[in-house]
Scaffold this motif. Structure first.
Motif, PDB file in Angstrom:
ATOM      1  N   ALA A 198     -22.521 -60.731   5.409  1.00 13.29           N
ATOM      2  CA  ALA A 198     -22.420 -59.263   5.320  1.00 13.29           C
ATOM      3  C   ALA A 198     -21.219 -58.764   6.118  1.00 13.29           C
ATOM      4  CB  ALA A 198     -23.719 -58.631   5.838  1.00 13.29           C
ATOM      5  N   GLU A 199     -21.007 -59.339   7.296  1.00 13.53           N
ATOM      6  CA  GLU A 199     -19.870 -58.929   8.136  1.00 13.53           C
ATOM      7  C   GLU A 199     -18.538 -59.222   7.421  1.00 13.53           C
ATOM      8  OE1 GLU A 199     -19.834 -60.944  11.913  1.00 13.53           O
ATOM      9  OE2 GLU A 199     -17.885 -60.118  12.481  1.00 13.53           O
ATOM     10  N   ALA A 200     -18.438 -60.407   6.815  1.00 14.05           N
ATOM     11  CA  ALA A 200     -17.208 -60.781   6.106  1.00 14.05           C
ATOM     12  C   ALA A 200     -16.964 -59.837   4.926  1.00 14.05           C
ATOM     13  CB  ALA A 200     -17.313 -62.224   5.626  1.00 14.05           C
ATOM     14  N   LYS A 201     -18.037 -59.503   4.200  1.00  9.75           N
ATOM     15  CA  LYS A 201     -17.897 -58.602   3.038  1.00  9.75           C
ATOM     16  C   LYS A 201     -17.391 -57.225   3.479  1.00  9.75           C
ATOM     17  CE  LYS A 201     -20.897 -60.491  -0.503  1.00  9.75           C
ATOM     18  NZ  LYS A 201     -22.243 -60.568  -1.036  1.00  9.75           N
ATOM     19  N   ARG A 202     -17.965 -56.733   4.600  1.00  5.22           N
ATOM     20  CA  ARG A 202     -17.525 -55.428   5.123  1.00  5.22           C
ATOM     21  C   ARG A 202     -16.039 -55.441   5.467  1.00  5.22           C
ATOM     22  NH1 ARG A 202     -22.344 -55.463   8.040  1.00  5.22           N
ATOM     23  NH2 ARG A 202     -21.301 -56.198   9.926  1.00  5.22           N
ATOM     24  N   LYS A 203     -15.604 -56.504   6.127  1.00  3.29           N
ATOM     25  CA  LYS A 203     -14.186 -56.607   6.517  1.00  3.29           C
ATOM     26  C   LYS A 203     -13.285 -56.640   5.281  1.00  3.29           C
ATOM     27  CE  LYS A 203     -13.945 -59.001  10.981  1.00  3.29           C
ATOM     28  NZ  LYS A 203     -13.440 -60.226  11.622  1.00  3.29           N
ATOM     29  N   LEU A 204     -13.686 -57.435   4.285  1.00  2.00           N
ATOM     30  CA  LEU A 204     -12.861 -57.577   3.080  1.00  2.00           C
ATOM     31  C   LEU A 204     -12.779 -56.266   2.304  1.00  2.00           C
ATOM     32  CD1 LEU A 204     -14.030 -61.132   1.953  1.00  2.00           C
ATOM     33  CD2 LEU A 204     -11.684 -60.498   2.548  1.00  2.00           C
ATOM     34  N   LYS A 205     -13.920 -55.562   2.253  1.00  2.00           N
ATOM     35  CA  LYS A 205     -13.962 -54.278   1.539  1.00  2.00           C
ATOM     36  C   LYS A 205     -13.031 -53.271   2.208  1.00  2.00           C
ATOM     37  CE  LYS A 205     -15.927 -51.410  -1.427  1.00  2.00           C
ATOM     38  NZ  LYS A 205     -14.996 -51.274  -2.506  1.00  2.00           N
ATOM     39  N   ALA A 206     -13.110 -53.222   3.546  1.00  2.00           N
ATOM     40  CA  ALA A 206     -12.279 -52.275   4.295  1.00  2.00           C
ATOM     41  C   ALA A 206     -10.798 -52.588   4.074  1.00  2.00           C
ATOM     42  CB  ALA A 206     -12.628 -52.344   5.779  1.00  2.00           C
ATOM     43  N   LEU A 207     -10.466 -53.871   4.047  1.00  2.00           N
ATOM     44  CA  LEU A 207      -9.060 -54.262   3.860  1.00  2.00           C
ATOM     45  C   LEU A 207      -8.578 -53.893   2.462  1.00  2.00           C
ATOM     46  CD1 LEU A 207      -6.646 -55.740   5.232  1.00  2.00           C
ATOM     47  CD2 LEU A 207      -7.388 -57.783   4.003  1.00  2.00           C
TER      48      LEU A 207
END
Ligand code: CA
Length: 554
Positions: free
Chosen positions: A65-74
């Motif tokens: 979930a943390e990785a997905k959030r980071k990728l989405k924000a980027l």
């Protein structure tokens, strides 16, 4: 030399400015233990099957979930999916890199790689295959060589079957809208259909085969029986394309840069120039890109660029080339920064196998047992640097397991292209994007399997390594360089050897009789791996299973 130092420093400084604030938080000086274990105890976690043809993975829900959030924000910020740059060095040892205990200590400083490692994630247990071709095939197809049949390079006259129809990560990303470029050594078949631009790359520039194929027959000290005989020399020259080639999808690559005993010194410089130009061109593109950059260095024989010859502390050609490679990597990274693409680019730096020990004294360094051509740690444990400012927490070090096949699956995941991975082939790679991107990410991989050609050698599980066969290996260190593949395998009579790699990284003390409680966990994992070959038939017959019980080996 002054110019060289200035250049190196210039690059280091540039990188340091952008991430220094973050880095300070991760190096507490008050003695606090920030992370006592960098890998979880895989004895007590289960791996889950996500699809019939995928290697089971440990599912870390919070870090996914943390990785997905980071990728989405980027993606919201940049408007496109991330770029992926894989820099694959040749025959460079785990211990050659400064942050792995090499660098100045072995007479060749690596300031750029050290900086990228300390400002990114350094993996201590990234595994390759024992030699060039199998590793490159694994990285690009996500499948172990035993599945694709790419167990060794094609010999002259064999032709080479290429990737045999296996779908590459380049093809997968190309189909999903990426610009795909291969630069450098290929070594996965030379005929038109096997060339990189015809297996998923939009374009290719580089030497199709291994560095030594271009030079060894021209060396009077190595092959006086050819060099001193005009008839043999002409005959030998006709057997190879003695040039770097270039071509775009659909075409046969054409010679563009002759390689001879002088120009071989300029190959990595030429590759880097091409890479820098490619990166600059991408700045204005709407499409993300995948760059596969495979260096010439530091495969034997080494002929450093004139700017680096004799300039390393060791003054040996291999060490000079390590310094040059570090400098070239700095140039590539600097071009990403200068074009404002660094924050949207995952950079992976690794090597295709351990050092070739037979070239002593001009050879690479590993602190582990054995070298290229073996399944001892020295042959298959390679440098692992993952750098992505703003996305990978600086200062991370992990001993979590990572297989070269994971680059395939992870790149597909980052490119949102996992649905284009074929279902007809067993994929040994695991999606490790959450391991890389979560601030305290753990590896999603439970085990590593060792194969010496078509012979099953054993498994690493946590800090334990179980070799079920004995590898007879002797580095002769003889002039003028015997083959690295001198090893032979015999079945272990008493169940093989179990090593604890934390207390015995040199694999000297077999502990199998003392560690019986581990066996009921390790044995089913080997059985699971071998069972995948029943559903997904390999191209080659499996060997080396005699040491296992009949039930497992069946
Ligand atoms: Ca190699």
């Amino acid at each position: 030399m002054l110019k060289l130092i200035t250049n190196l420093c210039g690059i280091i400084t540039t990188i340091a400015i952008s991430t220094s604030a973050l880095a300070q938080e991760n190096f507490p000086l008050d003695g606090r233990v920030i992370q006592s274990h960098t890998a979880e105890d895989v004895l007590f976690v289960k791996a889950q099957l996500s699809a019939k043809n995928f290697e089971p993975a440990i599912v870390h829900k919070a870090q996914i979930a943390e990785a997905k959030r980071k990728l989405k924000a980027l993606e919201n910020k940049t408007g496109k999916r991330p770029n992926i740059v894989v820099i694959l060095m040749d025959d460079v040892g785990w211990g050659d890199i400064g942050v792995n205990g090499g660098g100045a200590a072995v007479g060749a400083v690596t300031p750029n790689m050290d900086k990228l490692a300390t400002q990114g994630l350094r993996l201590t247990s990234l595994y390759s295959q024992p030699s060039c071709t199998p590793t490159r095939a694994t990285l690009l197809t996500g499948q172990l060589p035993i599945r694709t049949g790419l167990l060794r390079p094609a010999l002259p006259g064999e032709g080479g079957k290429g990737l045999g129809g296996a779908k590459t990560i380049a093809k997968i990303l190309q189909e999903s809208g990426y610009t795909t470029q291969a630069i450098g050594k290929w070594h996965l078949g030379q005929h038109k259909n096997a060339q990189p631009q015809n297996v998923g790359f939009d374009h290719y520039f580089g030497p199709l085969t291994s560095s030594d194929d271009y030079t060894s027959f021209l060396e009077p000290w190595r092959n006086p029986d050819i060099v001193n005989d005009d008839k043999r020399m002409n005959w030998a020259k006709q057997s190879e394309t003695l040039a770097m080639v270039a071509g775009k999808s659909g075409d046969e690559a054409k010679p563009v840069f002759d390689i001879n005993m002088q120009s071989i010194r300029l190959v990595d410089e030429e590759l880097t120039k091409y890479g820098v130009n490619f990166i600059k061109k991408q700045q204005s593109s709407d499409k993300p890109f995948f760059l596969y950059f495979a260096t010439r260095g530091a495969h034997f024989d080494n002929y450093p660029h004139p700017d680096f010859a004799g300039k390393s502390g060791a003054k040996y050609p291999y060490r000079d080339v390590i310094m040059e490679l570090d400098y070239r990597i700095g140039q590539l990274v600097a071009s990403l920064e200068q074009t404002d693409q660094l924050d949207n680019t995952l950079i992976v730096i690794t090597s295709d196998n351990g050092p070739m020990l037979e070239t002593f004294p001009d050879m690479g360094h590993t602190p582990f047992r054995g070298g290229k051509g073996t399944t001892f740690e020295g042959g298959v444990r390679v440098p692992g640097i993952f750098y992505w400012p703003g996305m990978i927490n600086p200062g991370r070090v992990s001993d979590g397991l990572f297989d070269m096949a994971d680059i395939f699956t992870t790149a597909a995941s980052l490119g949102k292209a996992s649905n284009k991975i074929p279902k007809s082939a067993y994929i040994d790679g695991i999606d490790q994007s959450s391991f890389l991107l979560s601030d305290k990410g753990l590896s999603n991989r439970r085990s590593i399997f060792y194969w010496a050609g078509s012979v099953f050698m054993g498994m690493r599980f946590g800090e334990y390594k179980w070799l079920i066969n004995d590898l007879q290996y002797e580095s002769k260190n003889t002039w003028p360089h015997a083959s690295p593949f001198q090893s032979s395998v015999t079945p272990s009579v008493y169940g093989g050897k179990l090593f604890n790699l934390y207390i015995d990284p040199l694999e000297e003390h077999g502990l199998l009789p003392l560690k019986q409680p581990f066996i009921p966990v390790l044995l089913p994992e080997i059985k699971r791996h071998l069972s995948t070959f029943k559903t997904f038939k390999p191209k080659t017959r499996l060997r080396g299973l005699e040491a296992l019980s009949g039930e497992i080996a069946k």
